[in-house]
Design a protein around this motif. Structure first.
Motif, mmCIF file in Angstrom:
data_model
loop_
_atom_site.group_PDB
_atom_site.id
_atom_site.type_symbol
_atom_site.label_atom_id
_atom_site.label_comp_id
_atom_site.label_asym_id
_atom_site.label_seq_id
_atom_site.Cartn_x
_atom_site.Cartn_y
_atom_site.Cartn_z
ATOM 1 N N UNK A 119 9.349 -45.296 -32.926
ATOM 2 C CA UNK A 119 9.644 -44.200 -32.002
ATOM 3 C C UNK A 119 10.736 -44.665 -31.059
ATOM 4 N N UNK A 120 11.644 -43.754 -30.699
ATOM 5 C CA UNK A 120 12.744 -44.087 -29.796
ATOM 6 C C UNK A 120 12.146 -44.333 -28.412
ATOM 7 N N UNK A 121 12.400 -45.503 -27.864
ATOM 8 C CA UNK A 121 11.808 -45.917 -26.596
ATOM 9 C C UNK A 121 12.085 -44.919 -25.471
ATOM 10 N N UNK A 122 13.317 -44.426 -25.382
ATOM 11 C CA UNK A 122 13.674 -43.483 -24.336
ATOM 12 C C UNK A 122 12.915 -42.174 -24.448
ATOM 13 N N UNK A 123 12.676 -41.711 -25.671
ATOM 14 C CA UNK A 123 11.926 -40.470 -25.871
ATOM 15 C C UNK A 123 10.466 -40.647 -25.467
ATOM 16 N N UNK A 124 9.896 -41.803 -25.783
ATOM 17 C CA UNK A 124 8.514 -42.081 -25.392
ATOM 18 C C UNK A 124 8.422 -42.194 -23.871
ATOM 19 N N UNK A 125 9.382 -42.870 -23.259
ATOM 20 C CA UNK A 125 9.396 -43.004 -21.793
ATOM 21 C C UNK A 125 9.543 -41.637 -21.125
ATOM 22 N N UNK A 126 10.383 -40.776 -21.682
ATOM 23 C CA UNK A 126 10.537 -39.413 -21.142
ATOM 24 C C UNK A 126 9.232 -38.631 -21.274
ATOM 25 N N UNK A 127 8.538 -38.793 -22.390
ATOM 26 C CA UNK A 127 7.268 -38.106 -22.596
ATOM 27 C C UNK A 127 6.248 -38.563 -21.547
ATOM 28 N N UNK A 128 6.174 -39.877 -21.326
ATOM 29 C CA UNK A 128 5.248 -40.415 -20.330
ATOM 30 C C UNK A 128 5.605 -39.873 -18.943
ATOM 31 N N UNK A 129 6.881 -39.873 -18.599
ATOM 32 C CA UNK A 129 7.317 -39.357 -17.296
ATOM 33 C C UNK A 129 6.957 -37.878 -17.153
ATOM 34 N N UNK A 130 7.092 -37.119 -18.232
ATOM 35 C CA UNK A 130 6.728 -35.705 -18.210
ATOM 36 C C UNK A 130 5.238 -35.509 -17.978
#
Length: 90
Positions: free
Chosen positions: A62-73
């Protein structure tokens, strides 16, 4: 003849910008989100989690930035829901 050796460093690639993007394996995604494997796949199937990227014949990431954005959301959503719901007093 040159040897065909593969390095075992984290997978990174340059995205549309100049920042490298890192691919996370399932164990790292579970650790970053606090979710178990089955919940990650369930949310992904429901289009409620970033889609995995095939990185080999039997490997995904999984793309790290996309996972981080999901967590932030999720954090932001939790904070706004918390503010909206009144605290009941007895």
């Amino acid at each position: 003849m040159a040897s065909m050796r593969h390095e075992t460093t984290p997978a990174t690639a340059l995205g549309s910008g100049t920042q490298p993007q890192r691919l996370l394996r399932l164990r790292d995604v579970c650790h970053a989100t606090g979710l178990c494997r089955s919940m990650i796949y369930k949310l992904e199937a429901e289009d409620r989690f970033p889609q995995r990227v095939k990185i080999g014949s039997r490997a995904v990431g999984w793309v790290e930035g996309e996972v981080a954005d999901w967590v932030a959301g999720r954090i932001a959503s939790s904070r706004t829901e918390h503010r909206k719901s009144p605290i009941s007093s007895r």
